[in-house]
Design a protein around this motif. Structure first.
Motif, PDB file in Angstrom:
ATOM      1  N   ALA A 147      71.309   7.982  59.930  1.00 28.49           N
ATOM      2  CA  ALA A 147      71.445   9.373  60.383  1.00 28.49           C
ATOM      3  C   ALA A 147      72.031   9.417  61.793  1.00 28.49           C
ATOM      4  CB  ALA A 147      70.086  10.066  60.340  1.00 28.49           C
ATOM      5  N   LYS A 148      71.546   8.517  62.669  1.00 25.01           N
ATOM      6  CA  LYS A 148      72.079   8.442  64.043  1.00 25.01           C
ATOM      7  C   LYS A 148      73.568   8.119  64.023  1.00 25.01           C
ATOM      8  CE  LYS A 148      68.555   7.340  67.486  1.00 25.01           C
ATOM      9  NZ  LYS A 148      68.077   6.407  68.488  1.00 25.01           N
ATOM     10  N   GLU A 149      73.922   7.152  63.195  1.00 23.93           N
ATOM     11  CA  GLU A 149      75.319   6.729  63.079  1.00 23.93           C
ATOM     12  C   GLU A 149      76.207   7.902  62.680  1.00 23.93           C
ATOM     13  OE1 GLU A 149      76.511   3.467  60.317  1.00 23.93           O
ATOM     14  OE2 GLU A 149      75.345   2.232  61.703  1.00 23.93           O
ATOM     15  N   LEU A 150      75.770   8.666  61.685  1.00 23.73           N
ATOM     16  CA  LEU A 150      76.556   9.797  61.181  1.00 23.73           C
ATOM     17  C   LEU A 150      76.673  10.920  62.213  1.00 23.73           C
ATOM     18  CD1 LEU A 150      75.205   9.935  57.506  1.00 23.73           C
ATOM     19  CD2 LEU A 150      77.422   9.071  58.260  1.00 23.73           C
ATOM     20  N   VAL A 151      75.561  11.203  62.906  1.00 24.10           N
ATOM     21  CA  VAL A 151      75.581  12.246  63.938  1.00 24.10           C
ATOM     22  C   VAL A 151      76.581  11.878  65.037  1.00 24.10           C
ATOM     23  CG1 VAL A 151      74.217  13.287  65.812  1.00 24.10           C
ATOM     24  CG2 VAL A 151      73.290  13.209  63.499  1.00 24.10           C
ATOM     25  N   HIS A 152      76.601  10.582  65.408  1.00 19.81           N
ATOM     26  CA  HIS A 152      77.549  10.138  66.443  1.00 19.81           C
ATOM     27  C   HIS A 152      78.997  10.175  65.958  1.00 19.81           C
ATOM     28  CE1 HIS A 152      74.058   7.933  68.661  1.00 19.81           C
ATOM     29  NE2 HIS A 152      74.120   9.209  68.947  1.00 19.81           N
ATOM     30  N   GLN A 153      79.183  10.252  64.623  1.00 16.80           N
ATOM     31  CA  GLN A 153      80.542  10.400  64.058  1.00 16.80           C
ATOM     32  C   GLN A 153      80.858  11.879  63.796  1.00 16.80           C
ATOM     33  OE1 GLN A 153      80.553   7.963  60.499  1.00 16.80           O
ATOM     34  NE2 GLN A 153      79.983   6.130  61.649  1.00 16.80           N
ATOM     35  N   ASN A 154      79.994  12.765  64.359  1.00 17.30           N
ATOM     36  CA  ASN A 154      80.141  14.225  64.212  1.00 17.30           C
ATOM     37  C   ASN A 154      80.010  14.713  62.763  1.00 17.30           C
ATOM     38  OD1 ASN A 154      80.506  14.746  66.982  1.00 17.30           O
ATOM     39  ND2 ASN A 154      82.621  14.049  66.833  1.00 17.30           N
ATOM     40  N   VAL A 155      79.257  13.955  61.951  1.00 22.34           N
ATOM     41  CA  VAL A 155      78.949  14.409  60.588  1.00 22.34           C
ATOM     42  C   VAL A 155      77.758  15.367  60.685  1.00 22.34           C
ATOM     43  CG1 VAL A 155      78.158  13.685  58.298  1.00 22.34           C
ATOM     44  CG2 VAL A 155      79.766  12.253  59.576  1.00 22.34           C
ATOM     45  N   LYS A 156      77.839  16.497  59.996  1.00 19.48           N
ATOM     46  CA  LYS A 156      76.764  17.496  60.088  1.00 19.48           C
ATOM     47  C   LYS A 156      75.578  17.084  59.221  1.00 19.48           C
ATOM     48  CE  LYS A 156      78.892  21.683  61.694  1.00 19.48           C
ATOM     49  NZ  LYS A 156      79.205  23.100  61.429  1.00 19.48           N
ATOM     50  N   LEU A 157      74.399  17.079  59.849  1.00 21.60           N
ATOM     51  CA  LEU A 157      73.151  16.781  59.129  1.00 21.60           C
ATOM     52  C   LEU A 157      72.157  17.885  59.404  1.00 21.60           C
ATOM     53  CD1 LEU A 157      72.439  12.967  59.730  1.00 21.60           C
ATOM     54  CD2 LEU A 157      73.451  14.011  57.726  1.00 21.60           C
ATOM     55  N   LYS A 158      71.503  18.362  58.346  1.00 21.33           N
ATOM     56  CA  LYS A 158      70.475  19.393  58.516  1.00 21.33           C
ATOM     57  C   LYS A 158      69.164  18.720  58.909  1.00 21.33           C
ATOM     58  CE  LYS A 158      70.520  23.383  55.553  1.00 21.33           C
ATOM     59  NZ  LYS A 158      70.286  23.733  54.130  1.00 21.33           N
ATOM     60  N   CYS A 159      68.565  19.178  59.988  1.00 16.64           N
ATOM     61  CA  CYS A 159      67.228  18.675  60.372  1.00 16.64           C
ATOM     62  C   CYS A 159      66.675  19.582  61.457  1.00 16.64           C
ATOM     63  CB  CYS A 159      67.295  17.225  60.845  1.00 16.64           C
ATOM     64  SG  CYS A 159      68.289  16.951  62.314  1.00 16.64           S
ATOM     65  N   SER A 160      65.424  19.353  61.849  1.00 14.55           N
ATOM     66  CA  SER A 160      64.808  20.165  62.898  1.00 14.55           C
ATOM     67  C   SER A 160      65.488  19.889  64.238  1.00 14.55           C
ATOM     68  CB  SER A 160      63.311  19.850  63.008  1.00 14.55           C
ATOM     69  OG  SER A 160      63.134  18.537  63.503  1.00 14.55           O
ATOM     70  N   ASP A 161      65.378  20.840  65.163  1.00  8.16           N
ATOM     71  CA  ASP A 161      65.986  20.674  66.499  1.00  8.16           C
ATOM     72  C   ASP A 161      65.433  19.440  67.202  1.00  8.16           C
ATOM     73  OD1 ASP A 161      67.414  22.960  66.037  1.00  8.16           O
ATOM     74  OD2 ASP A 161      66.108  24.272  67.228  1.00  8.16           O
ATOM     75  N   ALA A 162      64.120  19.221  67.039  1.00 10.96           N
ATOM     76  CA  ALA A 162      63.482  18.071  67.713  1.00 10.96           C
ATOM     77  C   ALA A 162      64.057  16.757  67.188  1.00 10.96           C
ATOM     78  CB  ALA A 162      61.973  18.107  67.511  1.00 10.96           C
ATOM     79  N   LEU A 163      64.210  16.649  65.866  1.00  5.87           N
ATOM     80  CA  LEU A 163      64.751  15.424  65.281  1.00  5.87           C
ATOM     81  C   LEU A 163      66.219  15.250  65.669  1.00  5.87           C
ATOM     82  CD1 LEU A 163      64.482  12.917  63.566  1.00  5.87           C
ATOM     83  CD2 LEU A 163      64.806  14.306  61.513  1.00  5.87           C
ATOM     84  N   PHE A 164      66.971  16.360  65.679  1.00  9.34           N
ATOM     85  CA  PHE A 164      68.400  16.271  66.043  1.00  9.34           C
ATOM     86  C   PHE A 164      68.569  15.753  67.467  1.00  9.34           C
ATOM     87  CE2 PHE A 164      72.416  17.888  67.732  1.00  9.34           C
ATOM     88  CZ  PHE A 164      73.298  17.352  66.789  1.00  9.34           C
ATOM     89  N   TYR A 165      67.671  16.184  68.364  1.00 14.02           N
ATOM     90  CA  TYR A 165      67.731  15.734  69.766  1.00 14.02           C
ATOM     91  C   TYR A 165      67.685  14.212  69.845  1.00 14.02           C
ATOM     92  CZ  TYR A 165      66.148  14.804  74.555  1.00 14.02           C
ATOM     93  OH  TYR A 165      66.020  14.298  75.834  1.00 14.02           O
ATOM     94  N   PHE A 166      66.775  13.602  69.072  1.00 11.58           N
ATOM     95  CA  PHE A 166      66.630  12.139  69.129  1.00 11.58           C
ATOM     96  C   PHE A 166      67.731  11.420  68.354  1.00 11.58           C
ATOM     97  CE2 PHE A 166      62.402  13.479  70.458  1.00 11.58           C
ATOM     98  CZ  PHE A 166      62.208  12.654  71.555  1.00 11.58           C
ATOM     99  N   LEU A 167      68.280  12.065  67.342  1.00  9.80           N
ATOM    100  CA  LEU A 167      69.399  11.458  66.611  1.00  9.80           C
ATOM    101  C   LEU A 167      70.667  11.475  67.465  1.00  9.80           C
ATOM    102  CD1 LEU A 167      69.022  12.990  63.017  1.00  9.80           C
ATOM    103  CD2 LEU A 167      68.352  10.694  63.763  1.00  9.80           C
ATOM    104  N   ASN A 168      70.787  12.506  68.274  1.00 10.97           N
ATOM    105  CA  ASN A 168      72.003  12.733  69.054  1.00 10.97           C
ATOM    106  C   ASN A 168      71.976  12.045  70.412  1.00 10.97           C
ATOM    107  OD1 ASN A 168      74.550  13.940  69.246  1.00 10.97           O
ATOM    108  ND2 ASN A 168      73.731  15.595  70.513  1.00 10.97           N
ATOM    109  N   SER A 169      70.796  11.552  70.819  1.00 11.21           N
ATOM    110  CA  SER A 169      70.656  10.951  72.160  1.00 11.21           C
ATOM    111  C   SER A 169      70.153   9.518  72.053  1.00 11.21           C
ATOM    112  CB  SER A 169      69.649  11.752  73.006  1.00 11.21           C
ATOM    113  OG  SER A 169      69.790  13.128  72.787  1.00 11.21           O
ATOM    114  N   GLU A 170      70.552   8.703  72.999  1.00  7.11           N
ATOM    115  CA  GLU A 170      70.009   7.336  73.091  1.00  7.11           C
ATOM    116  C   GLU A 170      68.914   7.365  74.144  1.00  7.11           C
ATOM    117  OE1 GLU A 170      70.555   4.689  71.234  1.00  7.11           O
ATOM    118  OE2 GLU A 170      72.001   5.781  70.011  1.00  7.11           O
TER     119      GLU A 170
END
Length: 409
Positions: A243-266
């Motif tokens: 999921a982290k890999e895909l988010v960093h490739q700008n692929v859209k993933l549905k999830c909570s704001d809290a989870l997206f924060y950690f997927l989108n940040s190191e």
């Protein structure tokens, strides 16, 4: 509206009634940071192996506090002076020792954040709560950090015979139905004493300590390191990694704001600030399950298959042995998968991998479990024990595993 009667009672399936000793501890339990533990499973995905293992960190924390109350009463009865402030410090420290766990407990520890342990996050929560509660957690934090001068108090929180282990072995044994892991925590606690500021177990408790160590070893191999549980946790970590890999490739993933924060940040120890803590406190098992339910239908082959495997309990095959697997064994499964689904090498690595499991019931190089004899002599449990060869339990045992898909994923 504030509750007037704060001396509430919990009905625990293991110990019966657990009382809240004072209004400060009631207010800490009521806090949203602590209530979040109701939504964090104690044993991760172990319920895929043991259907009853749905208990939470909330259960465990209250159980630890209850055992700590018993330990304090036992030690006071034996003449060990524990002030009211110290008692409060011990109860708060053990109550909050696991507050920093992320979703599904240990499985997410290095997936959501990079090299930030749950102990470090627990400390962050305690420091934040200390500000909210006007410094009333200062002593608890000192004990938790092992900085308090009375060593035995730090040992009650974290050692090879602490209140944490005394509760989780008994509780996990109860909820999994694995009777061999059942330890008599209360009997062990009645045998505790303090000599030269160190925690000791009286001579008549030797057999109880032996049973405790054997039960711990059994629970690790039979429950915590059960091969199906190991596969499930590996898959869960890989879900987050993908999921982290895909988010960093700008692929859209549905999830909570809290989870997206950690997927989108190191997030690492340096970047884990107060804002991160607030967002982390909004994250629990439900975020992950809800995300996986959505991601199982995603276009990405890796993410959708990983999520389906967990949700439908169609896990990878796992082989375990005492020697490292040959590269050729791994390679054959690897090549078959690439060919069958026409996927890339990096995608196949999510489904074919190896690792190792290690278990040591008693660490003789760590803080030892000391036995107090009637003569006043103190000896390490390994030397004091006559019934069992505890030297065998103090040797680390390592096993190796290989995971790969069944013929049809």
């Amino acid at each position: 509206m504030p509750t007037k009667n704060k001396l509430k009672i919990f009905n625990d399936p293991i110990y019966g009634f657990i009382t809240i000793p004072n209004s400060l501890i009631f207010d800490i339990i009521q806090h949203k940071y602590f209530q979040r533990l109701r939504r964090i499973s104690q044993m991760g995905l172990s319920y895929l192996v043991y259907p009853g293992a749905h208990h939470t960190r909330f259960h465990h924390a209250l159980g630890c506090m209850h055992l700590m109350q018993k330990a304090i009463n036992v030690l006071r009865f034996k003449g060990v002076i524990v002030s009211d402030d110290e008692e409060n410090g011990l109860l708060i420290a053990i109550l909050l020792h696991d507050i920093g766990h992320g979703p599904f407990s240990h499985a997410m520890e290095h997936s959501i954040v990079n090299n930030v342990s749950h102990e470090e996050i627990s400390l962050r929560f305690m420091e934040e709560l200390n500000i909210e509660f006007n410094g009333s957690l200062t002593l608890a934090i000192s004990i938790f950090k092992k900085e308090y001068p009375r060593q035995f108090m730090c040992e009650l929180i974290s050692s090879q015979l602490d209140m944490d282990r005394a509760d989780y072995l008994k509780r996990d044994s109860f909820y999994t139905g694995v009777a061999e892991g059942n330890v008599n925590s209360e009997r062990l606690i009645t045998m505790l004493n303090v000599v030269n500021d160190q925690l000791v177990v009286e001579e008549k408790g030797v057999l109880s300590v032996e049973k405790f160590l054997v039960a711990r070893r059994f629970m690790y191999w039979q429950v915590y390191l059960h091969k199906t549980g190991v596969v499930a946790e590996e898959l869960l970590m890989r879900v987050l990694k993908r999921a982290k890999e895909l988010v960093h490739q700008n692929v859209k993933l549905k999830c909570s704001d809290a989870l997206f924060y950690f997927l989108n940040s190191e997030i690492n120890a340096e970047s884990f600030n107060d804002d991160t803590l607030v967002i982390f406190s909004q994250l629990d098992d439900y975020d992950i399950v809800a995300a996986m339910k959505d991601w199982q239908n995603h276009d990405d082959f890796v993410l959708s298959n990983l999520c389906q495997m967990i949700l439908e309990r169609r896990l990878l095959k796992i082989k375990i042995k005492s020697k490292v697997f040959k590269e050729s064994e791994l390679k054959s499964h690897f090549e078959a998968l690439v060919e069958r689904y026409n996927i890339s090498k990096s995608e196949a690595e999510y489904f074919v991998f190896q690792g190792e499991l290690s278990n040591q019931a008693y660490e003789n190089k760590a803080q030892k479990i000391n036995i107090l004899f009637k003569s006043g002599k103190i000896r390490d449990i390994v030397k004091a024990s006559h019934q069992l060869n505890l030297k065998a339990l103090s040797k680390p045992i390592t096993k190796y595993y290989m995971c790969y898909p069944k013929k049809k994923m």
